[in-house]
Design a protein around this motif. Structure first.
Motif, mmCIF file in Angstrom:
data_model
loop_
_atom_site.group_PDB
_atom_site.id
_atom_site.type_symbol
_atom_site.label_atom_id
_atom_site.label_comp_id
_atom_site.label_asym_id
_atom_site.label_seq_id
_atom_site.Cartn_x
_atom_site.Cartn_y
_atom_site.Cartn_z
ATOM 1 N N ARG A 22 -34.002 51.301 -31.437
ATOM 2 C CA ARG A 22 -34.553 51.837 -30.203
ATOM 3 C C ARG A 22 -33.498 52.619 -29.419
ATOM 4 O O ARG A 22 -33.769 53.727 -28.913
ATOM 5 C CB ARG A 22 -35.118 50.708 -29.338
ATOM 6 N N LEU A 23 -32.299 52.100 -29.306
ATOM 7 C CA LEU A 23 -31.250 52.807 -28.592
ATOM 8 C C LEU A 23 -30.906 54.118 -29.286
ATOM 9 O O LEU A 23 -30.628 55.130 -28.630
ATOM 10 C CB LEU A 23 -30.009 51.928 -28.447
ATOM 11 N N ALA A 24 -30.920 54.118 -30.619
ATOM 12 C CA ALA A 24 -30.683 55.359 -31.355
ATOM 13 C C ALA A 24 -31.778 56.374 -31.055
ATOM 14 O O ALA A 24 -31.503 57.569 -30.884
ATOM 15 C CB ALA A 24 -30.607 55.078 -32.850
ATOM 16 N N SER A 25 -33.023 55.910 -30.984
ATOM 17 C CA SER A 25 -34.127 56.833 -30.666
ATOM 18 C C SER A 25 -34.026 57.332 -29.228
ATOM 19 O O SER A 25 -34.547 58.399 -28.900
ATOM 20 C CB SER A 25 -35.478 56.146 -30.895
ATOM 21 N N ASP A 26 -33.347 56.570 -28.372
ATOM 22 C CA ASP A 26 -33.108 57.002 -26.991
ATOM 23 C C ASP A 26 -31.973 58.015 -26.899
ATOM 24 O O ASP A 26 -31.684 58.522 -25.813
ATOM 25 C CB ASP A 26 -32.762 55.797 -26.110
ATOM 26 N N GLY A 27 -31.299 58.273 -28.015
ATOM 27 C CA GLY A 27 -30.243 59.278 -28.039
ATOM 28 C C GLY A 27 -28.833 58.748 -28.053
ATOM 29 O O GLY A 27 -27.876 59.530 -27.977
ATOM 30 N N LEU A 28 -28.663 57.450 -28.175
ATOM 31 C CA LEU A 28 -27.321 56.888 -28.221
ATOM 32 C C LEU A 28 -26.804 56.831 -29.653
ATOM 33 O O LEU A 28 -27.583 56.699 -30.598
ATOM 34 C CB LEU A 28 -27.312 55.465 -27.643
ATOM 35 N N GLN A 29 -25.508 56.941 -29.798
ATOM 36 C CA GLN A 29 -24.857 56.602 -31.057
ATOM 37 C C GLN A 29 -24.734 55.080 -31.085
ATOM 38 O O GLN A 29 -24.434 54.472 -30.055
ATOM 39 C CB GLN A 29 -23.471 57.240 -31.141
ATOM 40 N N VAL A 30 -24.951 54.492 -32.238
ATOM 41 C CA VAL A 30 -25.032 53.036 -32.273
ATOM 42 C C VAL A 30 -24.145 52.457 -33.364
ATOM 43 O O VAL A 30 -24.256 52.840 -34.536
ATOM 44 C CB VAL A 30 -26.486 52.561 -32.498
ATOM 45 N N ALA A 31 -23.293 51.527 -32.968
ATOM 46 C CA ALA A 31 -22.515 50.751 -33.929
ATOM 47 C C ALA A 31 -23.268 49.456 -34.197
ATOM 48 O O ALA A 31 -23.561 48.687 -33.277
ATOM 49 C CB ALA A 31 -21.126 50.454 -33.383
ATOM 50 N N VAL A 32 -23.603 49.248 -35.453
ATOM 51 C CA VAL A 32 -24.369 48.080 -35.877
ATOM 52 C C VAL A 32 -23.379 47.027 -36.377
ATOM 53 O O VAL A 32 -22.732 47.225 -37.407
ATOM 54 C CB VAL A 32 -25.360 48.478 -36.994
ATOM 55 N N ILE A 33 -23.270 45.941 -35.634
ATOM 56 C CA ILE A 33 -22.279 44.918 -35.970
ATOM 57 C C ILE A 33 -22.969 43.659 -36.459
ATOM 58 O O ILE A 33 -23.942 43.195 -35.874
ATOM 59 C CB ILE A 33 -21.385 44.591 -34.757
ATOM 60 N N ASP A 34 -22.439 43.116 -37.559
ATOM 61 C CA ASP A 34 -22.908 41.829 -38.043
ATOM 62 C C ASP A 34 -21.765 41.191 -38.820
ATOM 63 O O ASP A 34 -20.780 41.864 -39.156
ATOM 64 C CB ASP A 34 -24.141 41.983 -38.928
ATOM 65 N N LEU A 35 -21.890 39.918 -39.091
ATOM 66 C CA LEU A 35 -20.827 39.211 -39.809
ATOM 67 C C LEU A 35 -20.578 39.837 -41.170
ATOM 68 O O LEU A 35 -19.425 40.003 -41.600
ATOM 69 C CB LEU A 35 -21.209 37.733 -39.962
ATOM 70 N N ASP A 36 -21.639 40.226 -41.852
ATOM 71 C CA ASP A 36 -21.557 40.870 -43.160
ATOM 72 C C ASP A 36 -21.929 42.339 -42.999
ATOM 73 O O ASP A 36 -23.078 42.667 -42.743
ATOM 74 C CB ASP A 36 -22.512 40.175 -44.139
ATOM 75 N N GLU A 37 -20.951 43.219 -43.140
ATOM 76 C CA GLU A 37 -21.194 44.651 -42.939
ATOM 77 C C GLU A 37 -22.279 45.187 -43.869
ATOM 78 O O GLU A 37 -23.111 45.994 -43.467
ATOM 79 C CB GLU A 37 -19.897 45.429 -43.138
ATOM 80 N N SER A 38 -22.284 44.708 -45.112
ATOM 81 C CA SER A 38 -23.258 45.218 -46.071
ATOM 82 C C SER A 38 -24.690 44.851 -45.690
ATOM 83 O O SER A 38 -25.640 45.534 -46.067
ATOM 84 C CB SER A 38 -22.943 44.686 -47.477
ATOM 85 N N ALA A 39 -24.852 43.773 -44.919
ATOM 86 C CA ALA A 39 -26.185 43.352 -44.500
ATOM 87 C C ALA A 39 -26.800 44.319 -43.495
ATOM 88 O O ALA A 39 -28.007 44.279 -43.253
ATOM 89 C CB ALA A 39 -26.126 41.945 -43.898
ATOM 90 N N CYS A 40 -25.985 45.205 -42.945
ATOM 91 C CA CYS A 40 -26.457 46.171 -41.942
ATOM 92 C C CYS A 40 -27.076 47.417 -42.577
ATOM 93 O O CYS A 40 -27.547 48.308 -41.868
ATOM 94 C CB CYS A 40 -25.307 46.608 -41.047
ATOM 95 N N ALA A 41 -27.083 47.492 -43.894
ATOM 96 C CA ALA A 41 -27.494 48.719 -44.588
ATOM 97 C C ALA A 41 -28.894 49.181 -44.195
ATOM 98 O O ALA A 41 -29.124 50.377 -43.980
ATOM 99 C CB ALA A 41 -27.406 48.514 -46.100
ATOM 100 N N SER A 42 -29.834 48.260 -44.096
ATOM 101 C CA SER A 42 -31.209 48.675 -43.790
ATOM 102 C C SER A 42 -31.323 49.206 -42.375
ATOM 103 O O SER A 42 -32.076 50.167 -42.116
ATOM 104 C CB SER A 42 -32.177 47.510 -44.003
ATOM 105 N N THR A 43 -30.598 48.629 -41.445
ATOM 106 C CA THR A 43 -30.618 49.126 -40.060
ATOM 107 C C THR A 43 -29.982 50.503 -39.981
ATOM 108 O O THR A 43 -30.504 51.413 -39.319
ATOM 109 C CB THR A 43 -29.873 48.155 -39.127
ATOM 110 N N VAL A 44 -28.867 50.666 -40.665
ATOM 111 C CA VAL A 44 -28.192 51.965 -40.693
ATOM 112 C C VAL A 44 -29.095 53.029 -41.315
ATOM 113 O O VAL A 44 -29.225 54.150 -40.803
ATOM 114 C CB VAL A 44 -26.867 51.868 -41.466
ATOM 115 N N GLU A 45 -29.761 52.676 -42.401
ATOM 116 C CA GLU A 45 -30.660 53.623 -43.069
ATOM 117 C C GLU A 45 -31.810 54.023 -42.157
ATOM 118 O O GLU A 45 -32.191 55.203 -42.094
ATOM 119 C CB GLU A 45 -31.204 52.993 -44.355
ATOM 120 N N ALA A 46 -32.372 53.064 -41.438
ATOM 121 C CA ALA A 46 -33.481 53.373 -40.531
ATOM 122 C C ALA A 46 -33.050 54.336 -39.437
ATOM 123 O O ALA A 46 -33.803 55.241 -39.050
ATOM 124 C CB ALA A 46 -34.028 52.084 -39.925
ATOM 125 N N ILE A 47 -31.834 54.154 -38.936
ATOM 126 C CA ILE A 47 -31.339 55.022 -37.864
ATOM 127 C C ILE A 47 -31.012 56.414 -38.394
ATOM 128 O O ILE A 47 -31.410 57.431 -37.810
ATOM 129 C CB ILE A 47 -30.112 54.390 -37.191
#
Length: 250
Positions: A22-47
């Motif tokens: 949602r923040l990305a759709s609002d025009g922000l650049q977004v750093a997706v943080i999680d314990l396992d970086e590879s687990a963020c792949a789907s969120t990164v792909e969606a953005i």
């Protein structure tokens, strides 16, 4: 408007992923943080598939050095992080007489210590820029919930933390607010249903029946609230706890 950089912790799935998108759709650049970086792949792909700019960062929010490295990487690759969503969380539910010290400490470490470390590390960027938005994820469990002494205490603590940061940082153009979700259909609530031995559909129906609107919440409901708090036009709203719970709570 100036393009801002946001950090969303615990953003690999569920509420965090929805807020990040949602923040990305609002025009922000977004750093997706999680314990396992590879687990963020789907969120990164969606953005990125929607045209947004994002990076995935692996970090343990309860570890001071890990937080420092993560925030510095975000600043180097995306620019000064002036929006922070403290969403990372874990469950270690149990009745008090069964709850171990490790169960207590781990929940406090991720929710409270993690939010403290992330806020402390990003506030210097916010105060320097004269703009900042911090949103802490509390919970309706802050009002008390059987089997969640650790989680309830942590989420109640985040409300006090939120109000104090609002007082301390307000003069620098930084607001701090909290969102307290009610029942939100996520992997975490599904795990709770499994723990208590109730089919998830039945668990959701019971939760829905307990609300005024007769339905459960979805991650996008929380993302909508976060979008409001993070908006540049919301600078006169600070120190608030918004219950997104399908009705009034006592």
């Amino acid at each position: 408007m100036t393009q801002r950089t946001a950090i969303v912790t615990g953003a690999a799935r569920g509420i965090g992923a929805a807020v990040a998108q949602r923040l990305a759709s609002d025009g922000l650049q977004v750093a997706v943080i999680d314990l396992d970086e590879s687990a963020c792949a789907s969120t990164v792909e969606a953005i990125t598939s929607a045209g947004g700019k994002t990076i995935a960062v692996g970090a343990d929010v309860s570890d001071e050095e890990s937080v420092k490295k993560a925030v510095q990487r975000v600043a180097d690759e995306l620019g000064a992080p002036t929006v922070l969503i403290n969403n990372a969380g874990i469950l270690r539910d149990n009745l008090l007489f069964k709850m171990s010290v490790d169960d207590w400490d781990m929940v406090m470490g991720v929710h409270l210590r993690g939010s403290f470390l992330m806020a402390r590390e990003t506030q210097s960027h916010m105060t320097k820029e004269g703009f900042g938005r911090i949103v802490n994820l509390s919970s309706s469990s802050a009002l008390g919930n059987r089997g969640q002494a650790n989680y309830s205490a942590a989420k109640a603590g985040l409300q006090g933390f939120t109000k104090t940061l609002a007082i301390e940082l307000g003069k620098f153009g930084v607001t701090c607010n909290a969102i307290a979700p009610g029942f939100i259909a996520t992997d975490m609530t599904a795990a709770t249903a499994e723990r208590v031995g109730v089919p998830f559909d039945d668990f959701m129906k019971g939760a829905a029946d307990a609300t005024a609107v007769k339905k459960v919440g979805r991650p996008d409901d929380i993302a909508n609230a976060a979008s409001f708090f993070c908006d540049e036009r919301s600078g006169y709203v600070s120190g608030q706890v918004l219950y997104v719970a399908g009705g009034p709570l006592n």
